[in-house]
Design a protein around this motif. Structure first.
Motif, short mmCIF file in Angstrom:
data_model
loop_
_atom_site.label_atom_id
_atom_site.label_comp_id
_atom_site.label_asym_id
_atom_site.label_seq_id
_atom_site.Cartn_x
_atom_site.Cartn_y
_atom_site.Cartn_z
N UNK A 16 0.78 -1.20 0.00
CA UNK A 16 0.00 0.00 0.00
C UNK A 16 0.83 1.27 0.00
N UNK A 17 2.07 1.15 0.43
CA UNK A 17 2.90 2.35 0.59
C UNK A 17 4.03 2.44 -0.45
N UNK A 19 5.79 3.67 -3.39
CA UNK A 19 5.74 4.79 -4.33
C UNK A 19 6.41 4.37 -5.63
N UNK A 20 7.55 3.70 -5.49
CA UNK A 20 8.24 3.18 -6.67
C UNK A 20 8.89 1.85 -6.32
N UNK A 26 13.28 -4.13 -3.04
CA UNK A 26 13.55 -2.77 -2.57
C UNK A 26 12.50 -1.83 -3.15
N UNK A 28 10.75 2.40 -2.83
CA UNK A 28 10.64 3.70 -2.20
C UNK A 28 9.29 3.69 -1.50
N UNK A 30 6.35 5.13 1.10
CA UNK A 30 5.79 6.37 1.63
C UNK A 30 5.65 6.28 3.14
N UNK A 126 -0.93 2.57 8.92
CA UNK A 126 0.01 3.63 8.53
C UNK A 126 1.44 3.11 8.59
N UNK A 161 9.58 9.82 2.35
CA UNK A 161 9.77 8.43 1.92
C UNK A 161 11.08 7.88 2.49
N UNK A 265 -11.61 0.40 6.41
CA UNK A 265 -10.27 0.23 5.83
C UNK A 265 -9.39 -0.59 6.78
#
Ligand code: SF4
Lengths: 470, 201
Positions: A16-17, A19-20, A26, A28, A30, A126, A161, A265
């Motif tokens: 879910x987190x 970014x890339x 590995x 990136x 968030x 989170x 990040x 959620x």
């Protein structure tokens, strides 16, 4: 259509987190939440200033001093200029960059890992970081929470990040029912005793099973807190009704129509049936007894009814040598009963055990009794100003002070002995904190990790006792 | 960030297991708001007596290992707190590379940020290097081909490719990440719809 691969809670939060995706596990990642304190952040803010970089998202941060604050006489000038410099730097940085800042004189001030949950800042699902390894505490809510170093603090401040390699999945299931006289602290110590301080290395531990489900939110925090002592960077407990009830109405919790959406959620976060864990450990919770550490590593755990082990009990030469060194440092012989030597000092506090339930657990043992004469100091340090106020409202402070305990202002205090709260050389300390390292509570101090009830009983008896018959 | 490509030097043997960050740099010395000044307190309980005098024959201060840029350590090195003061202190003692059977995760991550290479080898390989270090032999560590060479022995080690690139090129990691600013912004826009309660105003 084939069904999606079942995922663990950790997989879900991770995915879910992202970014890339950078390949080879590995990514990136968030970061949603960031807690900042005075010891590991000044160099990070300096870095931002030097590069002319702003804080990426000020609404993701709470800054609060805890490690180095005095626990008494806060109205007087702080006699330690270096401590003052750190505290002033935190406040100045928070103001300069526009962060939510909780001052030392504010009732909400306390140990970061007590404040985050208390303010509803810590939430299921989170990613949460802090320049402190016990950030694992927040995993009690089903948050992926882990400690980072100062360069990473700067990285999160600037970019929101972190580039991370995904850990492996590990599940620790605690079955049965926890016996009377035992608390979450004994559960976490039992786990570390069983798997060792390297048992969770490179893994994120999900705690499961009836004993974990039966723990209160505060108990789960105690449990997840010490995941790092088991070598895991993070611990997780699946959020449930207890989690939602705990969070509802807290200052940073979702409000109005968003509450319902958030709960839905959160409910979807738990590990899917059949999800794969790289490592599984099962512990029979009904066999857990009140535990004490005898040595200088959190894995040096024995039942209070047992004796100090001998190097001969271990086959591994490195471990034997470590045991010999530990015995020398602790100043007793192999075979000494854990109840058979004097305790000199008692500390009830730290992010492991300084919440209201810990205060109540201690008070239930202390009520109407007196601290043993030879105890140099018995100190209770609540985890936050709000815990302190609540305890005082319940009259617990009276119970403590009548018995001869010191009742202090919130902070890390003797957990790491950065401020004047420390133990002297050679003293045996009954401590509810999480690390019994050499010199952790003062040069030469001999720390024994225990639950709040066990620490309270040791203060009264003057030595360790089995709190089940005390 | 300082580059790391290779290092050749004698090594300090310190193979104690579970060396925690409180041993590397005690909490009472974390009060500085700078990144420097921690070296003199590094491994304090190993190097100094209670009265502040140097402990005779400790491996960090004696002439034998003077100038060593490599530290040979024990299993689970760097466990405990997340304090980056630990690698700062080690770097100030002159070390650029630590070789051990295993490292605590956070510590190893902090080392990368400070241009220190952590090399995990098998226990028996580390044991051999401890003997070599004690005998005063030079050790050659090369990150490019991920090898440790000492006399006739050659050991290979695994290393995170992303960290390897960072160390080899001495990259500014924040600057690198900021090149993905568009992706970060895109992620946030999506999350504002998915989990709006995590965003203020
Ligand atoms: S109470 Fe102790 S372990 Fe917890 S954050 Fe403070 S110093 Fe760290």
């Amino acid at each position: 259509m084939s069904k999606a691969m079942p995922k663990t809670m950790y997989d879900k939060i991770w995915d879910h987190h992202v970014v890339e995706d950078r390949g080879n596990g590995v990514a990136l990642l968030y970061i949603d939440r960031h807690l900042v304190h005075e010891v590991t952040s000044p160099q990070a803010f300096d870095g931002l200033r030097a590069a002319g970089r702003p804080v990426h998202r000020v609404d993701s941060i709470i800054a609060v001093p805890d490690h180095n604050v005095p626990t008494k006489d806060r109205n007087l000038p702080n006699p330690d200029p270096m401590s003052t410099a750190q505290l002033t730097a935190l406040e100045a940085n928070a103001r300069e960059f526009g962060l939510d800042y909780i001052d030392m004189t504010d009732d909400r001030q306390g140990i970061v890992h007590v404040v985050g949950p208390e303010q509803g800042f810590t939430q299921p699902g989170v990613t949460l970081v802090c320049g402190d390894s016990h950030t694992s505490t927040h995993g009690a809510f089903g948050a992926l929470a882990f400690g980072i170093g100062t360069s990473e603090v700067e990285h999160v401040l600037a970019t929101q990040t972190l580039e991370l390699k995904k850990s492996k999945n590990m599940r620790v299931t605690v079955t049965g029912e926890l016996p009377k006289g035992c608390s979450a602290k004994d559960v976490t110590m039992a786990i570390i005793g069983a798997i060792g301080t390297g048992g969770g290395t490179a893994h994120v531990i999900e705690y499961a099973g009836p004993v974990i489900e039966a723990l209160s939110m505060e108990g789960r925090m105690t449990l997840c807190n010490m995941s790092i002592e088991a070598g895991a960077r993070a611990g997780l407990v699946a959020p449930d009704e207890k989690t939602f009830n705990y969070l509802k109405g807290r200052p940073y919790a979702p409000k109005g129509g968003q509450w319902e959406a958030a709960v839905n959620f959160w409910k979807a976060l738990k590990s899917d049936d059949g999800a794969h864990f790289d490592k599984e450990i099962v512990i029979d919770g009904s066999q857990i007894v009140p535990l004490v550490t005898w040595g200088t590593s959190p894995e040096d755990v024995v039942p209070v009814t047992a004796n100090v082990p001998s190097p001969d009990d271990y086959a591994d030469p490195a471990k034997r040598e470590a045991v010999e060194k530990a015995l020398e440092y602790m100043g007793y012989a192999a075979g000494t009963p854990m109840t058979g030597f004097q305790v000199d000092r008692v500390f009830i506090g730290s992010c492991t055990n300084s919440r209201i339930e810990d205060m109540r657990e201690a008070a239930s043992v202390i009520k109407g009794r007196k601290v043993a004469d030879h105890i140099i100091e018995a100190m209770i340090v609540p985890g936050s100003g709000l815990v302190k106020l609540q305890a005082e409202e319940e009259g617990l402070d009276k119970i403590f002070t009548d018995a001869g305990f010191e009742w202090r202002d919130p902070g890390c205090s003797m957990c790491l002995a950065m401020n004047p709260d420390k133990a002297g050389p050679g003293e045996h300390v009954a401590s509810t904190s999480n690390r019994n390292f050499v010199g952790r509570q003062g040069p030469g101090a001999r720390t024994h990790l225990v639950s709040p009830a066990m620490a309270a009983a040791a203060a009264i008896a003057g030595h360790f006792v089995d709190v089940r018959n005390f | 960030m300082e580059k790391f490509v290779s290092v050749t030097s004698i090594a300090t043997p310190f193979p104690r297991v579970n060396v925690d960050t409180d041993i590397i740099i005690p909490a009472k010395h974390l009060k500085s708001i700078k990144r420097t000044g921690f070296g003199e307190h590094a491994f304090e309980t190993v190097r100094y007596n209670a009265d502040g005098s140097k402990i005779e024959g400790n491996v960090f201060d004696g002439p034998k290992y003077k100038g060593a840029k490599i530290l040979i350590a024990g299993d689970n090195f760097g466990c405990g707190s997340s304090r980056e003061h630990a690698p700062w202190a080690i770097a100030e003692l002159g070390y650029r590379c630590i070789i051990a059977p295993s490292f605590a995760d956070i510590f190893a991550g902090n080392c990368v940020k400070n241009g220190i290479l952590t090399v995990a080898l098998k226990q028996e390989e580390v044991d051999a290097l401890v003997l070599a270090a004690e005998a005063g032999h030079e050790i050659h560590v090369n990150l490019n081909d991920q090898t440790v060479v000492c006399q006739n022995a050659k050991y290979e080690f695994d290393y995170n490719p992303a960290h390897k690139e960072m160390l080899l090129n001495g990259l500014d990691e924040i600057g690198q990440t900021l090149q993905a600013q568009g992706a970060i912004k895109g992620y946030e826009d999506k999350q504002k719809l998915m989990t709006p309660w995590l965003f203020r105003g």
